[in-house]
Design an enzyme around this catalytic site. Sequence first.
Site, PDB file in Angstrom:
ATOM      1  N   ASP A  87       0.828  -1.207   0.000  1.00  0.00           N
ATOM      2  CA  ASP A  87       0.000   0.000   0.000  1.00  0.00           C
ATOM      3  C   ASP A  87       0.872   1.271   0.000  1.00  0.00           C
ATOM      4  O   ASP A  87       1.821   1.363   0.792  1.00  0.00           O
ATOM      5  CB  ASP A  87      -0.871  -0.051   1.270  1.00  0.00           C
ATOM      6  CG  ASP A  87      -2.037   0.894   1.220  1.00  0.00           C
ATOM      7  OD1 ASP A  87      -2.403   1.331   0.120  1.00  0.00           O
ATOM      8  OD2 ASP A  87      -2.602   1.187   2.297  1.00  0.00           O
ATOM      9  N   ASP A 109       2.579   5.242  -5.095  1.00  0.00           N
ATOM     10  CA  ASP A 109       1.937   6.482  -4.662  1.00  0.00           C
ATOM     11  C   ASP A 109       2.784   7.674  -5.091  1.00  0.00           C
ATOM     12  O   ASP A 109       3.740   8.048  -4.416  1.00  0.00           O
ATOM     13  CB  ASP A 109       1.771   6.455  -3.136  1.00  0.00           C
ATOM     14  CG  ASP A 109       1.079   7.706  -2.609  1.00  0.00           C
ATOM     15  OD1 ASP A 109       0.966   8.694  -3.370  1.00  0.00           O
ATOM     16  OD2 ASP A 109       0.657   7.705  -1.449  1.00  0.00           O
ATOM     17  N   GLU A 145      -2.333   6.414  -8.201  1.00  0.00           N
ATOM     18  CA  GLU A 145      -3.345   7.407  -7.834  1.00  0.00           C
ATOM     19  C   GLU A 145      -3.027   8.778  -8.377  1.00  0.00           C
ATOM     20  O   GLU A 145      -1.867   9.113  -8.652  1.00  0.00           O
ATOM     21  CB  GLU A 145      -3.482   7.444  -6.319  1.00  0.00           C
ATOM     22  CG  GLU A 145      -2.184   7.633  -5.582  1.00  0.00           C
ATOM     23  CD  GLU A 145      -2.327   7.359  -4.091  1.00  0.00           C
ATOM     24  OE1 GLU A 145      -1.975   6.234  -3.705  1.00  0.00           O
ATOM     25  OE2 GLU A 145      -2.767   8.258  -3.357  1.00  0.00           O
ATOM     26  N   HIS A 192      -7.472  10.662   3.743  1.00  0.00           N
ATOM     27  CA  HIS A 192      -6.864   9.659   4.634  1.00  0.00           C
ATOM     28  C   HIS A 192      -6.997  10.078   6.098  1.00  0.00           C
ATOM     29  O   HIS A 192      -6.729  11.227   6.441  1.00  0.00           O
ATOM     30  CB  HIS A 192      -5.366   9.519   4.328  1.00  0.00           C
ATOM     31  CG  HIS A 192      -5.086   8.627   3.161  1.00  0.00           C
ATOM     32  ND1 HIS A 192      -4.283   8.987   2.110  1.00  0.00           N
ATOM     33  CD2 HIS A 192      -5.484   7.363   2.886  1.00  0.00           C
ATOM     34  CE1 HIS A 192      -4.208   7.996   1.233  1.00  0.00           C
ATOM     35  NE2 HIS A 192      -4.933   6.999   1.673  1.00  0.00           N
ATOM     36  N   GLY A 222      -8.935   6.084   2.020  1.00  0.00           N
ATOM     37  CA  GLY A 222      -9.432   6.979   3.071  1.00  0.00           C
ATOM     38  C   GLY A 222     -10.835   6.634   3.510  1.00  0.00           C
ATOM     39  O   GLY A 222     -11.672   7.522   3.718  1.00  0.00           O
ATOM     40  N   ASN A 245      -8.144   1.820   7.288  1.00  0.00           N
ATOM     41  CA  ASN A 245      -7.004   1.631   8.184  1.00  0.00           C
ATOM     42  C   ASN A 245      -7.216   2.315   9.542  1.00  0.00           C
ATOM     43  O   ASN A 245      -7.199   1.668  10.587  1.00  0.00           O
ATOM     44  CB  ASN A 245      -5.721   2.150   7.521  1.00  0.00           C
ATOM     45  CG  ASN A 245      -4.473   1.734   8.284  1.00  0.00           C
ATOM     46  OD1 ASN A 245      -4.552   1.045   9.288  1.00  0.00           O
ATOM     47  ND2 ASN A 245      -3.319   2.141   7.812  1.00  0.00           N
TER      48      ASN A 245
HETATM   49  O1  G3H Z   1      -4.428   3.075   2.141  1.00  0.00           O
HETATM   50  C1  G3H Z   1      -5.013   3.152   3.238  1.00  0.00           C
HETATM   51  C2  G3H Z   1      -6.299   3.792   3.333  1.00  0.00           C
HETATM   52  O2  G3H Z   1      -6.599   4.607   2.280  1.00  0.00           O
HETATM   53  C3  G3H Z   1      -6.832   4.027   4.662  1.00  0.00           C
HETATM   54  O3  G3H Z   1      -7.512   5.241   4.875  1.00  0.00           O
HETATM   55  O4  G3H Z   1      -7.028   5.486   7.295  1.00  0.00           O
HETATM   56  O5  G3H Z   1      -8.847   6.783   6.205  1.00  0.00           O
HETATM   57  O6  G3H Z   1      -9.078   4.353   6.552  1.00  0.00           O
HETATM   58  P1  G3H Z   1      -8.132   5.483   6.318  1.00  0.00           P
HETATM   59 ZN    ZN Z   2      -4.758   4.981   1.073  1.00  0.00          ZN
END
Ligand code: G3H
Ligand code: ZN
Length: 296
Positions: A87, A109, A145, A192, A222, A245
């Site tokens: 990721d 990224d 992205e 995020h 996110g 996450n």
């Molecule tokens: O790549 C990880 C995510 O996009 C997590 O986003 O922390 O807002 O859930 P989040």
């Molecule tokens: Zn992410």
Amino acid sequence: MLKTLREYIKEAEQKGVAIGHFNISNLEGLHGIYNGAKKLSTEIGELVPVIIGVSEGEEKFAGLEMVYDMVHSIRDEHDYPIFLNADHHSSFESVKACIDEGFDMVIFDGAKLSLDENIKITKQCVDYAHEVIKNTGRDILVEAELGFIGSGSDIKEVIPEGAGILTTPVDAKNFVDATGIDLFAPSVGSIHGLIKSGKPHINADLVREIAEITNVPLVLHGGSGLRDEDFTNAIKAGISIVHINSELRLAYRDEVEKAIDQNPNEITPAKLLTPAVEAIESIVYNRLKLFNNITP
Ligand code: G3H
Ligand code: ZN
């Protein structure tokens, strides 16, 4: 034999559902996620695929080989569709290391880079993945992205400056065409992290337009803290993978804190950490239910 991740994504597109992507830093996280996915699979009598993500920081903490071995031991021993993603990797070298280790998918990224540089390194990752696919017969998906949606799965007071500028369909198409990526993560409203002042709504119309014009599966980053209707609208509009996450990190921390506060003399990690694993399991179970359109 298990389907590949590519096949599961295709299936998700056809069914109008999304695959959940959850990050881990340790074994407790992996247990919680697997338990949540397995619980839902058992309930509906069908295997619910799930993607485990590790950012560069998470991967460094958990260990690249260890992460690969942990996920693969579940996949191989239990015949469960659990996949591994690199990721938000920020260089060709770190993407390459994950491809070489055997990851199922990788994300370059380049959101903070200039467009030209983002395209150049993304294309380098795609070319390398294609070479490995050709030489090994393995399948590897590459995601990239466009548009900055803030960095870090953490707690933020407000939306960070410069984040959340939406990706236009034309830019999206040009980027996908120029790079040859398998999956695309546009900026469509999410940020995020957990935002104390609240997250904006997802622009589902924009998701639909980008899905139509790019013709590749779309990924929503996110996801933490979004409203249920934002997920369902985004998935209906063409999102095939959703990333979560921060919600897991917060639950982990809260439960560990509570367990230590309530049991000052307890020193057995299994006892102190079980509530955290259960909290992750419950979040993953509920999110997967929503993403897979399963009503109670
Ligand atoms: O790549 C990880 C995510 O996009 C997590 O986003 O922390 O807002 O859930 P989040
Ligand atoms: Zn992410």
